[in-house]
Write a protein that holds these residues in place. Structure first.
Motif, PDB file in Angstrom:
ATOM      1  N   LEU A 202       0.758  -1.153   0.033  1.00  0.00           N
ATOM      2  CA  LEU A 202       0.044  -0.143   0.024  1.00  0.00           C
ATOM      3  C   LEU A 202       0.733   1.397  -0.047  1.00  0.00           C
ATOM      4  N   THR A 203       1.913   1.277   0.760  1.00  0.00           N
ATOM      5  CA  THR A 203       2.842   2.543   0.888  1.00  0.00           C
ATOM      6  C   THR A 203       3.415   2.445  -0.457  1.00  0.00           C
ATOM      7  N   MET A 204       4.081   1.625  -1.113  1.00  0.00           N
ATOM      8  CA  MET A 204       4.759   1.922  -2.232  1.00  0.00           C
ATOM      9  C   MET A 204       3.915   2.162  -3.391  1.00  0.00           C
ATOM     10  N   ARG A 205       2.512   1.732  -3.496  1.00  0.00           N
ATOM     11  CA  ARG A 205       1.886   2.040  -4.482  1.00  0.00           C
ATOM     12  C   ARG A 205       1.324   3.604  -4.378  1.00  0.00           C
ATOM     13  N   LEU A 206       0.933   3.899  -3.232  1.00  0.00           N
ATOM     14  CA  LEU A 206       0.435   5.115  -2.777  1.00  0.00           C
ATOM     15  C   LEU A 206       1.840   6.337  -3.168  1.00  0.00           C
ATOM     16  N   VAL A 207       2.928   5.954  -2.681  1.00  0.00           N
ATOM     17  CA  VAL A 207       4.099   6.954  -2.925  1.00  0.00           C
ATOM     18  C   VAL A 207       4.384   6.781  -4.466  1.00  0.00           C
ATOM     19  N   GLN A 210       1.570   9.097  -6.126  1.00  0.00           N
ATOM     20  CA  GLN A 210       1.710  10.482  -5.981  1.00  0.00           C
ATOM     21  C   GLN A 210       2.953  10.978  -6.460  1.00  0.00           C
ATOM     22  N   MET A 211       4.021  10.249  -6.361  1.00  0.00           N
ATOM     23  CA  MET A 211       5.185  10.973  -7.054  1.00  0.00           C
ATOM     24  C   MET A 211       4.906  11.189  -8.663  1.00  0.00           C
ATOM     25  N   MET A 212       4.274  10.412  -9.206  1.00  0.00           N
ATOM     26  CA  MET A 212       4.082  10.529 -10.585  1.00  0.00           C
ATOM     27  C   MET A 212       3.226  11.448 -10.825  1.00  0.00           C
ATOM     28  N   GLU A 213       2.119  12.092  -9.904  1.00  0.00           N
ATOM     29  CA  GLU A 213       1.260  12.889 -10.182  1.00  0.00           C
ATOM     30  C   GLU A 213       2.260  14.315  -9.927  1.00  0.00           C
ATOM     31  N   VAL A 214       3.169  14.446  -9.053  1.00  0.00           N
ATOM     32  CA  VAL A 214       3.585  15.436  -8.385  1.00  0.00           C
ATOM     33  C   VAL A 214       4.746  15.878  -9.771  1.00  0.00           C
ATOM     34  N   MET A 215       5.242  14.889 -10.417  1.00  0.00           N
ATOM     35  CA  MET A 215       6.328  14.960 -11.344  1.00  0.00           C
ATOM     36  C   MET A 215       5.689  15.929 -12.669  1.00  0.00           C
ATOM     37  N   ASN A 241       6.563  17.083  -1.367  1.00  0.00           N
ATOM     38  CA  ASN A 241       5.076  17.228  -1.625  1.00  0.00           C
ATOM     39  C   ASN A 241       4.320  15.800  -1.822  1.00  0.00           C
ATOM     40  N   THR A 242       4.965  14.850  -2.106  1.00  0.00           N
ATOM     41  CA  THR A 242       4.408  13.539  -2.368  1.00  0.00           C
ATOM     42  C   THR A 242       3.943  12.889  -0.880  1.00  0.00           C
ATOM     43  N   MET A 243       4.867  13.424   0.101  1.00  0.00           N
ATOM     44  CA  MET A 243       4.511  12.803   1.444  1.00  0.00           C
ATOM     45  C   MET A 243       3.347  13.509   2.476  1.00  0.00           C
ATOM     46  N   ILE A 249      -2.025   8.125   5.296  1.00  0.00           N
ATOM     47  CA  ILE A 249      -2.308   6.498   5.057  1.00  0.00           C
ATOM     48  C   ILE A 249      -1.274   5.844   6.072  1.00  0.00           C
ATOM     49  N   ILE A 250      -0.078   6.354   6.462  1.00  0.00           N
ATOM     50  CA  ILE A 250       0.903   6.028   7.353  1.00  0.00           C
ATOM     51  C   ILE A 250       0.207   5.862   8.774  1.00  0.00           C
ATOM     52  N   GLY A 251      -0.423   6.913   9.119  1.00  0.00           N
ATOM     53  CA  GLY A 251      -1.103   7.048  10.465  1.00  0.00           C
ATOM     54  C   GLY A 251      -2.084   5.828  10.487  1.00  0.00           C
ATOM     55  N   LEU A 252      -3.140   5.689   9.514  1.00  0.00           N
ATOM     56  CA  LEU A 252      -4.132   4.880   9.570  1.00  0.00           C
ATOM     57  C   LEU A 252      -3.370   3.485   9.264  1.00  0.00           C
TER      58      LEU A 252
END
Length: 324
Positions: A202-207, A210-215, A241-243, A249-252
């Motif tokens: 979940l962490t890998m796919r979310l990062v 988000q990273m591809m969107e920010v780029m 900005n990705t984090m 998600i990390i908190g949840l």
């Protein structure tokens, strides 16, 4: 900031009250605790006397009032099965669950964030496709199957790691920890890997997403046009900005790891709160089940409060909005 904290605390209080009501209501229908506490030779009069002593004949409203006020005072009652204070039972099992959940979450972050960044920056690479395929397979397999596979490989075939239980614990004050001995770390590795696989994916796919969107954003393109070094562009500007959504998600995830460690603790016989909850279901130990659910809800509420405060600290726009 003070107003935000106060507002969140009020909301958290209502959430905890609702959870306490649901816990107390649902567990009234799991069975008759008196039948589990007595044998077939117990007379009807003795059963009724025990029911009266436990307060099970009182009206529902009175029972819930007594349950909620006891929780506010820190009095969690006594187990129907062992007659031990529930607070002491939870306190004994809490370190094992927290350490397992923390280690599993750390594993997911250490592997998941770099893997997400790598697959976002090289989406067409062979290594990226292999990572995505591996994580897809990992998230598709049930947790208990992953645990059994790890036990068979590293415990039975290779004999490298213990397959059940928690060993090598050290007492520090009233806290029992596995982090100070080699045997403690060895017993922690397999259950933490089992629990962390889904969180890692979940962490890998979310990062990655988000990273591809920010780029693709304009300010990143402008920074590239200005000649900012690639490493600084990726890790200082884009990743920062990705984090922001990743923090939520990390908190949840941490709350979820604590709540859903039941399966992992059952597979590895890890002496945590999840295994205690399963034992309580078996013996219809209603006080333990109710307090367990309230404690898990408290972790979720606490983590969400911390995440909200981190949001305000990280994103200046939220500070302006809250001030307005």
């Amino acid at each position: 900031m003070i107003y935000l904290i106060f507002k969140r605390l009020v909301q958290s209080a209502f959430v905890m009250l609702a959870v306490a009501f649901l816990a107390f209501s649902l567990f009234r229908f799991v069975g008759d605790p008196v039948s589990q506490m007595t044998g077939v030779e117990t007379s009807v009069e003795d059963r009724e006397r025990l029911r009266e002593d436990l307060g099970l004949n009182d009206p529902f409203a009175l029972q819930f009032y007594r349950f909620s006020t006891d929780l506010l005072r820190g009095d969690f009652g006594y187990s129907y099965r062992t007659r031990e204070p529930v607070g002491e039972m939870i306190a004994k099992r809490l370190p094992a669950t927290l350490e397992l959940g923390t280690f599993a979450l750390v594993i997911s972050l250490i592997i998941g964030i770099p893997a997400g960044v790598y697959t976002a920056l090289r989406p067409s690479g062979v290594a990226s496709q292999a990572i995505l395929l591996t994580t897809l397979v990992g998230v598709s397999i049930p947790t208990f199957v992953i645990g059994i596979m790890l036990i068979f490989l590293f415990g039975v075939q290779l004999g490298w790691l213990p397959t059940f239980g928690r060993s090598g614990t050290t007492q520090i004050g009233g806290w029992s920890t596995s982090f100070l001995t080699l045997d403690g770390w060895r017993s922690l590795i397999l259950p933490a890997l089992t629990l962390g696989v889904y969180q890692l994916t979940l962490t890998m796919r979310l990062v990655r997403a988000q990273m591809m969107e920010v780029m693709k954003t304009d300010y990143i393109r402008f920074a590239m046009a200005r000649g900012i070094p690639t490493r600084s562009l990726h890790y200082k500007h884009a990743l920062a900005n990705t984090m922001v959504p990743v923090i939520t998600i990390i908190g949840l995830q941490f709350g979820g790891v604590i709540a859903f460690s039941i399966v992992t603790e059952s597979v590895f016989q890890w002496p945590g709160m999840g295994l205690l909850f399963l034992e309580s279901i078996r013996f219809v130990d209603i006080p333990v089940m109710g307090v367990y659910l309230v404690v898990i809800a408290f972790f979720f509420v606490l983590v969400n409060l911390i995440v909200d405060l981190l949001y305000v600290a990280i994103d200046p726009r939220l500070r302006v909005k809250e001030a307005a």
